[in-house]
Design a protein around this motif. Structure first.
Motif, short mmCIF file in Angstrom:
data_model
loop_
_atom_site.label_atom_id
_atom_site.label_comp_id
_atom_site.label_asym_id
_atom_site.label_seq_id
_atom_site.Cartn_x
_atom_site.Cartn_y
_atom_site.Cartn_z
N GLY A 25 -0.19 24.84 4.63
CA GLY A 25 0.77 23.79 4.98
C GLY A 25 0.26 22.39 4.74
N VAL A 26 -1.07 22.22 4.73
CA VAL A 26 -1.68 20.87 4.62
C VAL A 26 -0.88 19.90 5.50
N HIS A 27 -0.75 20.27 6.77
CA HIS A 27 0.06 19.51 7.72
C HIS A 27 -0.70 18.28 8.23
N ASP A 123 -11.42 22.76 16.81
CA ASP A 123 -11.35 24.19 17.13
C ASP A 123 -11.69 25.07 15.92
N HIS A 124 -12.35 24.52 14.94
CA HIS A 124 -12.69 25.27 13.72
C HIS A 124 -13.58 26.47 14.06
N THR A 125 -13.28 27.62 13.43
CA THR A 125 -14.13 28.80 13.55
C THR A 125 -14.44 29.33 12.16
N PHE A 126 -15.58 30.02 12.03
CA PHE A 126 -15.97 30.52 10.71
C PHE A 126 -16.96 31.66 10.86
N GLY A 127 -17.21 32.35 9.74
CA GLY A 127 -18.15 33.45 9.72
C GLY A 127 -17.52 34.76 10.15
N LYS A 128 -18.30 35.82 10.10
CA LYS A 128 -17.83 37.16 10.44
C LYS A 128 -17.16 37.16 11.82
N ASP A 129 -15.94 37.72 11.86
CA ASP A 129 -15.15 37.79 13.09
C ASP A 129 -14.88 36.41 13.70
N ARG A 130 -14.99 35.37 12.88
CA ARG A 130 -14.75 33.99 13.32
C ARG A 130 -15.55 33.69 14.57
N GLU A 131 -16.82 34.14 14.56
CA GLU A 131 -17.64 34.08 15.77
C GLU A 131 -18.25 32.72 16.03
N ALA A 132 -18.26 31.85 15.03
CA ALA A 132 -18.91 30.55 15.20
C ALA A 132 -17.88 29.42 15.19
N GLY A 133 -18.25 28.33 15.86
CA GLY A 133 -17.37 27.16 15.91
C GLY A 133 -18.15 25.88 15.68
N VAL A 134 -17.62 24.78 16.20
CA VAL A 134 -18.22 23.48 15.97
C VAL A 134 -19.62 23.40 16.57
N THR A 135 -19.84 24.06 17.71
CA THR A 135 -21.17 24.04 18.31
C THR A 135 -22.22 24.61 17.36
N VAL A 156 2.28 15.49 17.90
CA VAL A 156 3.57 14.94 17.51
C VAL A 156 4.56 15.33 18.60
N ASP A 157 5.23 14.33 19.17
CA ASP A 157 6.15 14.57 20.29
C ASP A 157 5.44 15.30 21.42
N GLY A 158 4.16 14.99 21.61
CA GLY A 158 3.40 15.57 22.70
C GLY A 158 2.89 16.98 22.46
N GLU A 159 3.14 17.53 21.28
CA GLU A 159 2.73 18.91 20.97
C GLU A 159 1.70 18.88 19.84
N ARG A 160 0.72 19.76 19.97
CA ARG A 160 -0.34 19.83 18.96
C ARG A 160 0.20 20.40 17.65
N VAL A 161 -0.10 19.72 16.56
CA VAL A 161 0.32 20.17 15.23
C VAL A 161 -0.56 21.34 14.79
N GLY A 162 0.09 22.40 14.27
CA GLY A 162 -0.65 23.55 13.76
C GLY A 162 0.24 24.39 12.88
N SER A 163 -0.36 25.19 12.02
CA SER A 163 0.41 26.02 11.10
C SER A 163 1.29 27.02 11.85
N ARG A 180 8.35 17.06 10.70
CA ARG A 180 7.56 16.05 11.42
C ARG A 180 6.10 16.50 11.52
N PHE A 181 5.89 17.79 11.72
CA PHE A 181 4.53 18.32 11.81
C PHE A 181 3.84 18.32 10.44
N LEU A 182 4.61 18.61 9.40
CA LEU A 182 4.06 18.63 8.05
C LEU A 182 3.80 17.22 7.52
N GLY A 183 4.63 16.28 7.94
CA GLY A 183 4.56 14.93 7.39
C GLY A 183 5.34 14.79 6.11
N SER A 184 6.08 15.81 5.73
CA SER A 184 6.90 15.82 4.51
C SER A 184 7.88 16.99 4.64
N PRO A 185 8.91 17.04 3.80
CA PRO A 185 9.89 18.12 3.93
C PRO A 185 9.29 19.49 3.61
#
Length: 316
Positions: A25-27, A123-135, A156-163, A180-185
């Motif tokens: 979405g590149v939101h 809140d980024h996660t990565f690696g096998k089973d998405r076991e790692a994050g920003v820490t 946006v409108d008090g709600e977190r933007v996400g796919s 509104r969440f995408l920033g484009s149609p």
């Protein structure tokens, strides 16, 4: 923007700011991360790099198709508009999914690309089973001398933007919120195929559209105000997604666009549908005459909507 599909296509350069993600979405949340990447790379006279994946990781991990806000081609086009220097598209396979966070970080970001800084969502996660994050990113960064920046979520409108929130909005027909969440149609690309000409018989000739990708999220059935990009022209219209219960047995879902004051032949041509607003549910009428009257009202309502939001719908 340079597009690479293998590490061998990228020179290692330690003056590089990197972000990693699917970015479906590149939101506006993604845009905030990427804007930070570009700004930080420019501040050091370095290179901005996005690492993304194809197919969608969930498709491989869950062994089932994933509904996409953007095809890989659309995603790359959107990333290019954000002035990223290089995007590396990694083939996501079962073997790749089993890489540990540390192995991925070292192989791709340190030894492969050459990172000076990594920028991710909080809140980024990565690696096998998405076991790692920003820490984990911070810890690895300290070990290898790489800065780590976590970008706050966009509201946006008090709600977190996400796919996922955008997919839900489209499933409810709330394309205004999705936009509104995408920033484009929100858009769907496809080609015009021959239909049964029932629309023309009602005085509302339509272009029957077959989406280019079966995995694209299609908004819920109903009538929409849209703009259609065709041969470099932007055309106002209204769109029906549904089974046309008044004139058919309701067994087949179609996407039909009626373009205002338009008479040209579009068969076989590619086009892009840009969604503005949902006007109403699809429903069965008691007669063709009642349907024709409603279509006339829909047309006037869609014209009003499109006239009120020219800036939003001029995206291309």
């Amino acid at each position: 923007m340079k597009i690479a599909r293998d590490l061998t296509e990228i020179e290692r350069d330690t003056a590089t700011v990197i972000t990693v993600g699917t970015f479906d979405g590149v939101h506006r949340g993604h845009q905030a991360i990427i804007s930070e990447v570009v700004a930080r790379a420019r501040s050091i006279g370095g290179r901005s790099v996005v690492v993304t994946f194809d197919p969608h990781p969930k498709e491989v991990i869950n062994r089932a198709p994933v509904s996409l806000l953007m095809t890989i081609g659309e995603r790359l086009e959107a990333l290019g508009r954000l002035e990223i220097d290089t995007t590396l598209v990694l083939r996501f396979t079962p073997e790749f999914s089993r890489l540990s966070p540390r192995d991925f970080y070292i192989r791709y970001l340190i030894e492969g690309i050459g990172a000076s800084e990594v920028v991710e969502g909080h809140d980024h996660t990565f690696g096998k089973d998405r076991e790692a994050g920003v820490t984990t990113l911070v810890e690895l960064g300290r070990e290898f001398g790489v800065d780590t920046t976590a970008v706050h979520p966009v509201l946006v409108d008090g709600e977190r933007v996400g796919s996922s929130a955008i997919r839900r909005a489209l499933g409810e027909g709330n394309v205004g919120k999705a936009n509104r969440f995408l920033g484009s149609p929100y858009e769907v690309s496809g080609s015009v195929v021959r239909g049964d000409a029932r629309g023309a018989g009602l005085g509302f000739a339509t272009a029957n559209v077959r989406p280019d990708s079966a995995q694209k999220v299609i908004p819920v059935n109903g009538v929409y105000a849209v703009r259609v990009v065709w041969k470099g022209k932007t055309l106002d219209g209204m769109l029906n997604i549904g089974v046309r219960p008044t004139v058919t047995d309701g067994s087949t879902t179609t996407i039909e666009a009626h373009l205002f004051d338009f008479r040209e032949n579009m068969y076989g041509d590619p086009l892009r549908i840009l969604f503005a607003e949902r006007v109403r549910d699809e429903r069965k009428f008691s007669s063709k005459e009642e349907l024709i009257t409603q279509l006339g009202s829909d047309r006037e309502r869609c014209k009003e909507i499109l006239a009120s939001i020219p800036a939003l719908m001029n995206h291309s």
